[in-house]
Design a protein around this motif. Structure first.
Motif, short mmCIF file in Angstrom:
data_model
loop_
_atom_site.label_atom_id
_atom_site.label_comp_id
_atom_site.label_asym_id
_atom_site.label_seq_id
_atom_site.Cartn_x
_atom_site.Cartn_y
_atom_site.Cartn_z
N SER A 159 -2.62 3.54 -15.72
CA SER A 159 -1.38 4.31 -15.87
C SER A 159 -1.03 5.03 -14.57
CB SER A 159 -1.52 5.33 -17.01
OG SER A 159 -2.59 6.22 -16.77
N ALA A 160 -2.06 5.45 -13.82
CA ALA A 160 -1.81 6.14 -12.55
C ALA A 160 -1.21 5.19 -11.52
CB ALA A 160 -3.11 6.74 -12.02
N ILE A 161 -1.77 3.98 -11.39
CA ILE A 161 -1.24 3.03 -10.41
C ILE A 161 0.16 2.59 -10.81
CG2 ILE A 161 -2.10 0.85 -11.36
CD1 ILE A 161 -2.33 1.91 -7.68
N ASP A 162 0.44 2.51 -12.12
CA ASP A 162 1.79 2.20 -12.58
C ASP A 162 2.77 3.28 -12.12
OD1 ASP A 162 0.98 -0.11 -13.80
OD2 ASP A 162 0.90 0.74 -15.82
N ALA A 163 2.36 4.53 -12.28
CA ALA A 163 3.23 5.64 -11.89
C ALA A 163 3.46 5.65 -10.38
CB ALA A 163 2.61 6.97 -12.34
N VAL A 164 2.41 5.45 -9.62
CA VAL A 164 2.51 5.48 -8.16
C VAL A 164 3.40 4.36 -7.64
CG1 VAL A 164 1.17 5.09 -6.03
CG2 VAL A 164 0.35 6.70 -7.76
N GLU A 209 0.83 -1.21 0.00
CA GLU A 209 0.00 0.00 0.00
C GLU A 209 0.87 1.26 0.00
OE1 GLU A 209 -3.81 -1.74 2.53
OE2 GLU A 209 -2.25 -0.56 3.55
N ARG A 210 0.34 2.29 -0.66
CA ARG A 210 1.02 3.58 -0.71
C ARG A 210 0.03 4.68 -0.33
NH1 ARG A 210 3.07 -0.08 -3.98
NH2 ARG A 210 5.30 -0.05 -4.47
N GLU A 211 0.47 5.59 0.51
CA GLU A 211 -0.38 6.73 0.88
C GLU A 211 -0.22 7.80 -0.21
OE1 GLU A 211 -1.39 9.02 4.98
OE2 GLU A 211 0.67 9.28 4.24
N VAL A 212 -1.35 8.17 -0.81
CA VAL A 212 -1.32 9.03 -2.00
C VAL A 212 -2.27 10.20 -1.86
CG1 VAL A 212 -1.81 9.11 -4.48
CG2 VAL A 212 -0.68 7.11 -3.51
N GLN A 213 -1.83 11.36 -2.34
CA GLN A 213 -2.68 12.54 -2.50
C GLN A 213 -2.70 12.91 -3.98
OE1 GLN A 213 -0.30 14.57 0.73
NE2 GLN A 213 -2.27 15.64 0.99
N VAL A 214 -3.81 13.47 -4.45
CA VAL A 214 -3.96 13.75 -5.88
C VAL A 214 -4.27 15.22 -6.12
CG1 VAL A 214 -5.14 13.08 -8.01
CG2 VAL A 214 -4.94 11.43 -6.13
N LEU A 215 -3.65 15.75 -7.18
CA LEU A 215 -3.93 17.11 -7.66
C LEU A 215 -4.21 17.00 -9.16
CD1 LEU A 215 -4.03 20.18 -7.37
CD2 LEU A 215 -1.53 20.22 -7.61
N LEU A 232 11.03 9.31 -0.39
CA LEU A 232 9.69 9.84 -0.11
C LEU A 232 9.78 11.11 0.71
CD1 LEU A 232 7.78 6.53 0.75
CD2 LEU A 232 7.94 7.71 -1.45
N PRO A 233 8.87 12.06 0.56
CA PRO A 233 7.77 12.04 -0.40
C PRO A 233 8.26 12.26 -1.83
CG PRO A 233 7.86 14.16 0.69
CD PRO A 233 8.88 13.30 1.36
N ALA A 234 7.45 11.80 -2.77
CA ALA A 234 7.80 11.93 -4.18
C ALA A 234 6.53 12.23 -4.97
CB ALA A 234 8.46 10.65 -4.70
N VAL A 235 6.69 12.88 -6.13
CA VAL A 235 5.54 13.19 -6.98
C VAL A 235 5.75 12.58 -8.36
CG1 VAL A 235 4.80 15.30 -5.81
CG2 VAL A 235 6.57 15.43 -7.57
N VAL A 236 4.66 12.06 -8.91
CA VAL A 236 4.65 11.50 -10.27
C VAL A 236 3.36 11.96 -10.94
CG1 VAL A 236 6.07 9.47 -9.79
CG2 VAL A 236 3.60 9.38 -9.39
N SER A 237 3.26 11.77 -12.25
CA SER A 237 2.06 12.20 -12.97
C SER A 237 1.57 11.11 -13.90
CB SER A 237 2.34 13.47 -13.77
OG SER A 237 3.26 13.18 -14.83
N GLY A 294 -9.17 13.02 -19.40
CA GLY A 294 -8.24 13.95 -20.03
C GLY A 294 -7.56 14.85 -19.03
N GLY A 295 -6.55 15.55 -19.51
CA GLY A 295 -5.78 16.42 -18.62
C GLY A 295 -4.66 15.66 -17.94
N LEU A 296 -4.22 16.17 -16.79
CA LEU A 296 -3.09 15.59 -16.08
C LEU A 296 -3.39 15.51 -14.59
CD1 LEU A 296 -0.03 14.80 -16.79
CD2 LEU A 296 0.55 16.99 -15.70
N ALA A 297 -2.94 14.41 -13.98
CA ALA A 297 -3.09 14.25 -12.53
C ALA A 297 -1.70 14.07 -11.93
CB ALA A 297 -3.97 13.04 -12.21
N ILE A 298 -1.45 14.77 -10.81
CA ILE A 298 -0.19 14.64 -10.08
C ILE A 298 -0.46 13.87 -8.80
CG2 ILE A 298 1.68 15.87 -8.93
CD1 ILE A 298 1.18 18.21 -10.81
N TYR A 299 0.36 12.85 -8.55
CA TYR A 299 0.19 12.00 -7.36
C TYR A 299 1.39 12.19 -6.43
CZ TYR A 299 -3.32 9.89 -10.35
OH TYR A 299 -4.41 9.71 -11.16
N ARG A 300 1.09 12.51 -5.18
CA ARG A 300 2.14 12.69 -4.17
C ARG A 300 2.13 11.47 -3.26
NH1 ARG A 300 2.73 14.68 1.09
NH2 ARG A 300 4.72 15.80 1.42
N VAL A 301 3.20 10.69 -3.29
CA VAL A 301 3.33 9.47 -2.48
C VAL A 301 4.17 9.81 -1.25
CG1 VAL A 301 4.06 7.07 -2.45
CG2 VAL A 301 3.25 8.10 -4.59
#
Length: 482
Positions: free
Chosen positions: A401-406, A189-195, A414-419, A425-432
Motif C-alpha cells: 500500500s505504501a509503494i502504491d501511494a508513493v 525511482e522516487r526519492e522518499v523520506q518517511v515519518l 513535487l515535493p508531495a506527501v502521501v500516507s 499498525g499506525g500511519l506512515a507519511i511519505y515525502r516524495v
C-alpha cells in the motif's frame, strides 16, 4: 505407477490446471456429459444439471486429495461456502470444456493416440523388437486401477483439450512495446523520506477505564474461551516381549479385562499389579504439561478418549499398543466443555489489547493531523528520516500500500506527501521529492517481466474465450450453494 503421465507436457498441463482442471481429477469424464438428475439442481450447463449431490461428491474428492497432499484438512474450510463454490466453478469449467469439445467435433485418430502413448516411458518400454506387448500393457494399466478403455479415453480427452488450449494460447501474444512500457514504470525511482506514527509510541498516552475493558471483553468473549478438556485415569502395561508366550498372555488378559469390565480400571490394575494413574485437563490437542512422547499425547489415545462413547458413557477405551510391549487403557472421569474464561482471569490480556487499540487510534489521528499540515507545507522535513530511492522493482522496506501511494504522486507536483498504513499498525507519511529513471536496467528482470506480461495476455485470451463458451452453453444458476 505411471508417474511420467503426470509430468508429460508440463507447460500445457500447467495451464490446463489453472484454467480447467482435468476432468478425471474429480468425477471421471462420463460425469460431465450425463444428466445427474433433476432434484436439487444448482446450475445448468447446456440444459444439463449440476446437482447438489454431484457437488458434494466433488467436494469430498477434493478434500481427500488435499488430505493426501497435506496430511490434514481443515473441516471448517471444506464445509465453507467459498470452498464449495470454488469446486462448483471447476465443475462448470469442466462442463464447458466438454461442451466445446463436442461442439468442435474433435476426434483423435488411432495414429495420434499411439504417438502420444509412446511419449510415456513405461509404455514405450513395452515395445520389443518393434512389437508391442499388449498383455503387459493391459497388466500395467490394471495395476494402476484402469482398464484400456478408461486410460485411452482419458488420453484422447487430454489430447483434444490440449488442442483447444494451444489454439487459444496462440492468440495471446504479448506486445513487446507494452512490456517495455510496463518495465519502465516498474523501474522508475522516487526519492522518499518517511515519518511514522506507530502505536508503540503512543501506549504511554492512553489509559483505558474499567468500563472500556469490560466492554471489550463482552464484545470479544469468543476469543477468551477455555478449551474443552477431560480428566482421565489410565493404566499402562509394560511387558517383556522376549518371552513371547508370557507377553501374549498378559496382553490378552489386559485387553480382555479392560473391555469386559468397562466401568473401572481397578480390576485389571489389581490383577496385573499396575498403578492407576490420573491426569486432569487433557485437551483434544493433548497435555502440554506432559512430554511429547507421553501416552496422553499419543494421537490414537487422544482420539479414543475423546470419542463420544468414552466421554458420555465413561467406559474404558480398548487396549491400545503404544510400542512393542507397551499397552494402555484409559477412562474419562470428568468432562469440561469449552467455556468462557472469567474476566478477572484474562483482565491483563484484555487491558493489553484495549491499550493497543487506543494507541493505534491515537497514532492514526495524530498522523492524519500532521499529514494535513504537511499538505499545506510539503517543504517541511521536520521529523522525516533520511532520503532513499525506491521503485516497484526495489521497494526496500515499503509495503504494497505504501509503494502504491508513493507511485501515485504526480511528477509535476513535487515535493508531495502521501500516507499509508504503517507496518505493524499506525500511519506512515511519505515525502516524495524527486523522480528519475535508473542509470542501468536489469536485462534478466526485463525478460522475466515480458514473459509474465505474455502469460497475462494468454490468460486474458483464455478467459475471454471461455466466457464466450459460457454464453453459448447457456449457463444458468438455479439454486445457491449452501
Amino acid at each position: 505407477m505411471l508417474e511420467s503421465i503426470r509430468k508429460y507436457q508440463k507447460l500445457l498441463m500447467g495451464l490446463l490446471l489453472l484454467l480447467i482442471l482435468p476432468s478425471f481429477v474429480f468425477l471421471g469424464i462420463e460425469s460431465y456429459v450425463r444428466d445427474m438428475g433433476k432434484d436439487s439442481d444448482l446450475v445448468k450447463v447446456n440444459g444439463v444439471s449440476i446437482t447438489r449431490q454431484e457437488l458434494d461428491n466433488a467436494v469430498k474428492a477434493r478434500a481427500d486429495r488435499l488430505q493426501q497432499q497435506q496430511g490434514r484438512v481443515d473441516s471448517a474450510m471444506v464445509n465453507s461456502v467459498p470452498f464449495k463454490q470454488s469446486v462448483l466453478s471447476e465443475i462448470i469449467q469442466q462442463r464447458l470444456l466438454a461442451y466445446e469439445l463436442k461442439s468442435l467435433k474433435l476426434a483423435v485418430s488411432p495414429e495420434a493416440l499411439a504417438r502420444d502413448l509412446t511419449q510415456i516411458p513405461e509404455i514405450k518400454a513395452l515395445y520389443r523388437d518393434g512389437k508391442f506387448d499388449n498383455d503387459r500393457y493391459v497388466q500395467l494399466l490394471k495395476s494402476n486401477g484402469m482398464t484400456v478403455d478408461q486410460f485411452e479415453g482419458t488420453r484422447r480427452y487430454e489430447l483434444m483439450t490440449r488442442h483447444v488450449l494451444t489454439s487459444v494460447m496462440a492468440t495471446g501474444i504479448g506486445s513487446r512495446k507494452v512490456a517495455e512500457k510496463v518495465s519502465q514504470a516498474l523501474e522508475t525511482e522516487r526519492e522518499v523520506q518517511v515519518l511514522r506514527f506507530i502505536p508503540a509510541d503512543f501506549l504511554s498516552k492512553v489509559n483505558p477505564t474499567q468500563q472500556d475493558l469490560e466492554a471489550y471483553y463482552q464484545a470479544n468473549v469468543a476469543a477468551y474461551q477455555a478449551p474443552e478438556s477431560i480428566d482421565v485415569e489410565y493404566v499402562v502395561l509394560q511387558a517383556d516381549t522376549k518371552d513371547a508366550k508370557a507377553y501374549a498372555e498378559k496382553a490378552d488378559l489386559f485387553a480382555n479385562m479392560a473391555y469386559e469390565q468397562p466401568d473401572s480400571l481397578s480390576p485389571v490394575a489389581n490383577r496385573l499389579k499396575l498403578a492407576v494413574q490420573t491426569f486432569k485437563g487433557v485437551t483434544r490437542g493433548g497435555a502440554n504439561a506432559l512430554s511429547a512422547d507421553h501416552p496422553l499425547n499419543n494421537p490414537k489415545v487422544l482420539a479414543a478418549i475423546f470419542s463420544d462413547d468414552a466421554i458420555k458413557n465413561r467406559r474404558n477405551i480398548e487396549a491400545l499398543e503404544l510400542s512393542p510391549g507397551k499397552l494402555i487403557s484409559a477412562r474419562v472421569t470428568g468432562h469440561n466443555p469449552q467455556s468462557a474464561m472469567p474476566f478477572n482471569a484474562v483482565a491483563p490480556d484484555v487491558k493489553k489489547q484495549v491499550s493497543l487499540k487506543m494507541a493505534q487510534d491515537l497514532a492514526i489521528k495524530t498522523g492524519q493531523e500532521k499529514l494535513q499540515a504537511l499538505q499545506k507545507n510539503p517543504a517541511d522535513v521536520t521529523g522525516f528520516g533520511a532520503a532513499k530511492w525506491v521503485s516497484r522493482n526495489k521497494p526496500t522496506d515499503l509495503t504494497g500500500s505504501a509503494i502504491d501511494a508513493v507511485t501515485s504522486v504526480d511528477p509535476a507536483k513535487l515535493p508531495a506527501v502521501v500516507s499509508a498504513e504503517a507496518a505493524g499498525g499506525g500511519l506512515a507519511i511519505y515525502r516524495v521529492s524527486k523522480i528519475q529513471q535508473p542509470s542501468k536496467v536489469d536485462p534478466k528482470l526485463r525478460a522475466s517481466q515480458a514473459q509474465q506480461i505474455a502469460q497475462l495476455g494468454t490468460q486474458s485470451e483464455a478467459a475471454t474465450y471461455f466466457d464466450s463458451v459460457r454464453e453459448r452453453a447457456g449457463v444458468k444458476q438455479i439454486n445457491q450453494v449452501k
